[in-house]
Design an enzyme around this catalytic site. Structure first.
Site, PDB file in Angstrom:
ATOM      1  N   GLY A   1      42.288  26.672  53.713  1.00 40.19           N
ATOM      2  CA  GLY A   1      42.259  28.028  54.273  1.00 40.19           C
ATOM      3  C   GLY A   1      42.755  28.004  55.725  1.00 40.19           C
TER       4      GLY A   1
ATOM      5  N   VAL B   1      52.843  18.572  68.518  1.00 40.98           N
ATOM      6  CA  VAL B   1      54.300  18.471  68.718  1.00 40.98           C
ATOM      7  C   VAL B   1      54.613  18.043  70.155  1.00 40.98           C
ATOM      8  CG1 VAL B   1      56.460  19.808  68.826  1.00 40.98           C
ATOM      9  CG2 VAL B   1      54.896  20.087  66.872  1.00 40.98           C
TER      10      VAL B   1
ATOM     11  N   ARG C   1      47.565  25.471  48.486  1.00 43.53           N
ATOM     12  CA  ARG C   1      46.741  24.484  47.770  1.00 43.53           C
ATOM     13  C   ARG C   1      47.668  23.780  46.776  1.00 43.53           C
ATOM     14  NH1 ARG C   1      41.913  25.966  49.962  1.00 43.53           N
ATOM     15  NH2 ARG C   1      41.557  28.165  50.332  1.00 43.53           N
TER      16      ARG C   1
ATOM     17  N   GLY D   1      40.340  21.250  56.510  1.00 49.52           N
ATOM     18  CA  GLY D   1      38.902  21.008  56.326  1.00 49.52           C
ATOM     19  C   GLY D   1      38.650  19.779  55.471  1.00 49.52           C
ATOM     20  N   ASP D   2      37.421  19.719  54.949  1.00 49.52           N
ATOM     21  CA  ASP D   2      37.010  18.527  54.183  1.00 49.52           C
ATOM     22  C   ASP D   2      37.953  18.211  53.023  1.00 49.52           C
ATOM     23  OD1 ASP D   2      33.343  18.715  54.366  1.00 49.52           O
ATOM     24  OD2 ASP D   2      34.842  17.606  55.525  1.00 49.52           O
ATOM     25  N   GLY D   3      38.331  19.249  52.282  1.00 51.48           N
ATOM     26  CA  GLY D   3      39.204  19.011  51.121  1.00 51.48           C
ATOM     27  C   GLY D   3      40.527  18.399  51.541  1.00 51.48           C
TER      28      GLY D   3
ATOM     29  N   THR E   1      38.726  24.864  60.106  1.00 50.82           N
ATOM     30  CA  THR E   1      38.267  25.766  59.046  1.00 50.82           C
ATOM     31  C   THR E   1      37.244  26.710  59.661  1.00 50.82           C
ATOM     32  OG1 THR E   1      36.977  25.992  57.018  1.00 50.82           O
ATOM     33  CG2 THR E   1      36.587  23.994  58.299  1.00 50.82           C
TER      34      THR E   1
ATOM     35  N   ASP F   1      34.830  27.896  58.296  1.00 49.55           N
ATOM     36  CA  ASP F   1      33.494  27.635  57.744  1.00 49.55           C
ATOM     37  C   ASP F   1      32.655  26.723  58.624  1.00 49.55           C
ATOM     38  OD1 ASP F   1      34.900  27.299  54.393  1.00 49.55           O
ATOM     39  OD2 ASP F   1      34.555  29.036  55.683  1.00 49.55           O
TER      40      ASP F   1
ATOM     41  N   ASP G   1      32.258  23.669  58.303  1.00 45.27           N
ATOM     42  CA  ASP G   1      31.463  22.772  57.430  1.00 45.27           C
ATOM     43  C   ASP G   1      32.025  21.355  57.409  1.00 45.27           C
ATOM     44  OD1 ASP G   1      32.862  23.915  54.227  1.00 45.27           O
ATOM     45  OD2 ASP G   1      33.786  23.320  56.119  1.00 45.27           O
TER      46      ASP G   1
ATOM     47  N   ARG H   1      26.809  48.540  62.986  1.00 42.74           N
ATOM     48  CA  ARG H   1      25.465  48.903  63.451  1.00 42.74           C
ATOM     49  C   ARG H   1      25.453  50.356  63.963  1.00 42.74           C
ATOM     50  NH1 ARG H   1      20.733  46.795  64.892  1.00 42.74           N
ATOM     51  NH2 ARG H   1      21.253  44.582  64.699  1.00 42.74           N
TER      52      ARG H   1
ATOM     53  N   ARG I   1      32.242  29.933  52.529  1.00 38.20           N
ATOM     54  CA  ARG I   1      32.249  29.176  51.256  1.00 38.20           C
ATOM     55  C   ARG I   1      30.812  28.799  50.913  1.00 38.20           C
ATOM     56  NH1 ARG I   1      36.742  27.032  48.687  1.00 38.20           N
ATOM     57  NH2 ARG I   1      38.018  27.125  50.547  1.00 38.20           N
TER      58      ARG I   1
ATOM     59  N   GLY J   1      21.794  40.402  66.169  1.00 38.23           N
ATOM     60  CA  GLY J   1      20.396  40.858  66.093  1.00 38.23           C
ATOM     61  C   GLY J   1      20.021  41.350  64.710  1.00 38.23           C
TER      62      GLY J   1
ATOM     63  N   ARG K   1      39.546  35.582  58.928  1.00 36.82           N
ATOM     64  CA  ARG K   1      40.505  34.455  58.951  1.00 36.82           C
ATOM     65  C   ARG K   1      41.643  34.713  59.936  1.00 36.82           C
ATOM     66  NH1 ARG K   1      40.492  31.921  53.696  1.00 36.82           N
ATOM     67  NH2 ARG K   1      42.750  31.758  53.691  1.00 36.82           N
TER      68      ARG K   1
HETATM   69  O1  F6P Z   1      37.464  27.849  53.655  1.00 37.14           O
HETATM   70  C1  F6P Z   1      37.767  29.015  54.365  1.00 37.14           C
HETATM   71  C2  F6P Z   1      37.565  30.218  53.470  1.00 37.14           C
HETATM   72  O2  F6P Z   1      37.885  31.369  54.184  1.00 37.14           O
HETATM   73  C3  F6P Z   1      36.162  30.365  52.913  1.00 37.14           C
HETATM   74  O3  F6P Z   1      35.246  30.873  53.860  1.00 37.14           O
HETATM   75  C4  F6P Z   1      36.436  31.280  51.760  1.00 37.14           C
HETATM   76  O4  F6P Z   1      35.406  31.248  50.788  1.00 37.14           O
HETATM   77  C5  F6P Z   1      37.727  30.678  51.211  1.00 37.14           C
HETATM   78  O5  F6P Z   1      38.415  30.132  52.326  1.00 37.14           O
HETATM   79  C6  F6P Z   1      38.643  31.649  50.518  1.00 37.14           C
HETATM   80  O6  F6P Z   1      39.698  30.865  49.985  1.00 37.14           O
HETATM   81  P1  F6P Z   1      41.137  31.528  49.677  1.00 37.14           P
HETATM   82  O7  F6P Z   1      41.789  31.814  50.985  1.00 37.14           O
HETATM   83  O8  F6P Z   1      41.865  30.442  48.904  1.00 37.14           O
HETATM   84  O9  F6P Z   1      40.876  32.772  48.872  1.00 37.14           O
END
Ligand code: F6P
Length: 322
Positions: free
Chosen positions: A14, A27, A75, A105-107, A128, A130, A132, A157, A174, A188, A256
């Site tokens: 993502g 670069v 992907r 990210g991790d993946g 990322t 997230d 995470d 709000r 995620r 809040g 995003r």
């Molecule tokens: O990993 C970042 C993220 O925005 C997550 O928070 C979300 O669930 C996911 O990507 C959405 O993935 P995609 O952009 O492939 O729909």
């Protein structure tokens, strides 16, 4: 490992605000180190199609402040298989690439680790929204996404207050609740619901909202991490049980985009420099991390084995500040 002459950089997974700042840093730091720097279009998908192009310092002008990734991302199912990874290694060899920097990210890092097992020197930069990536306190994009979410909820709000309603706002993340936790405390919220902490909708949410109403609250904000449920379904149930008029908002991809925050531009710029330093010092298969306010790097395998939990202090804060 012979002398490093050419390095490549790609963005994967993502997209996240600040990725462009990291690309710019890689670069320019790479060119300063005397390397030819190649940009790979569309992550591992583009790598498998040989979509590499040499970059110069002017190619990364005017991108620091822009969200998204100029190298695009995608992907790649093919890359998850060993044959695909072997093909990627061969393509890097054809272009004479000596080391690959993966921003993601991790993946994406698991893919980088697989390439390293085939002998490709890699460096990871965590990016990322997230947040995470367990080995780094912060990933590029998280701070911007939190501020984007906060700005949106401050607006929500206002209308919730005018109509004396409950608003359930679903944020990304995620399977992690880092965005929800930070946004929830920052706005809040009366309730913050995350996948890391089990909750009972009636007891922990509905009764809490009714308690708030008895305390004199006239509108309510519930922040829900997407990994903990659906705002649309939850809003319906809350209204049925409490009879408080309730509406749902799914922030989605708004989180995003946007120009990266000062913090994200800073860590992205320093992480790109550190990634090139690792290569120059012959330290490969590392992840660049932000830990305790310092940009460092650790072994990729070690980084992937680590776990990250929600900061315990923040869990109680929502109730304390209710
Ligand atoms: O990993 C970042 C993220 O925005 C997550 O928070 C979300 O669930 C996911 O990507 C959405 O993935 P995609 O952009 O492939 O729909």
């Amino acid at each position: 490992m012979g002398e490093i002459k050419k390095i490549a950089v790609l963005t994967s997974g993502g997209d996240a605000p600040g990725m462009n700042a990291a690309i710019r840093s890689v670069v320019r730091a790479g060119i300063k180190e005397g390397y030819e720097v190649y940009g790979v279009q569309r992550g591992y998908h583009g790598l498998l199609r040989g979509e590499l192009e040499q970059m110069n310092t002017r190619d990364v002008s005017e991108i620091l402040q822009r969200g998204g990734t100029m190298l695009h991302t995608a992907r790649s199912k093919e890359f998850t298989e060993e044959a695909g990874q072997q093909k990627a290694k061969e393509i890097l060899e054809v272009f004479g690439i000596d080391a690959l920097i993966v921003i993601g990210g991790d993946g994406s890092f698991r893919g980088a680790r697989d390439l390293s097992k085939l002998g490709v020197p890699v460096i990871g930069i965590p990016a990322t929204i997230d947040n995470d990536v367990a080995c780094s306190d912060f990933s590029i994009g998280f701070d911007t996404a939190v501020n984007t979410g906060l700005a949106a909820i401050d607006r929500i709000r206002e209308t919730a207050s005018s109509h004396e309603r409950c608003s359930v706002i679903e944020v990304m993340g995620r399977n992690a609740g880092f965005i929800a936790m930070e946004v929830g405390i920052g706005c809040g919220a009366e309730c913050v619901l995350i996948p890391e902490v089990a909750f009972d909708l009636e007891k922990d949410v509905c009764q809490q909202l009714l308690k708030g109403r008895n305390m004199g609250k006239h509108h309510f904000i519930v922040v829900l991490a997407e990994g903990a449920g659906s705002a649309v379904e939850m809003a319906k149930t809350i209204e049925e049980i409490t009879e408080i008029e309730t509406r749902a908002t799914v922030l989605g991809y708004v989180q995003r985009g946007g120009s990266p925050s000062a913090f994200d531009r800073m860590i992205a710029s320093l992480m790109g420099i550190r990634a090139v330093e690792c290569i120059a010092q012959g330290r490969f298969n590392r992840v660049v991390i932000d830990r305790e306010g310092r940009i460092q790097d650790i072994d990729l395998e070690e980084g992937l084995s680590m776990k990250k939990t929600i900061y315990p202090g923040s869990l109680g804060a929502v109730d304390t500040l209710f």
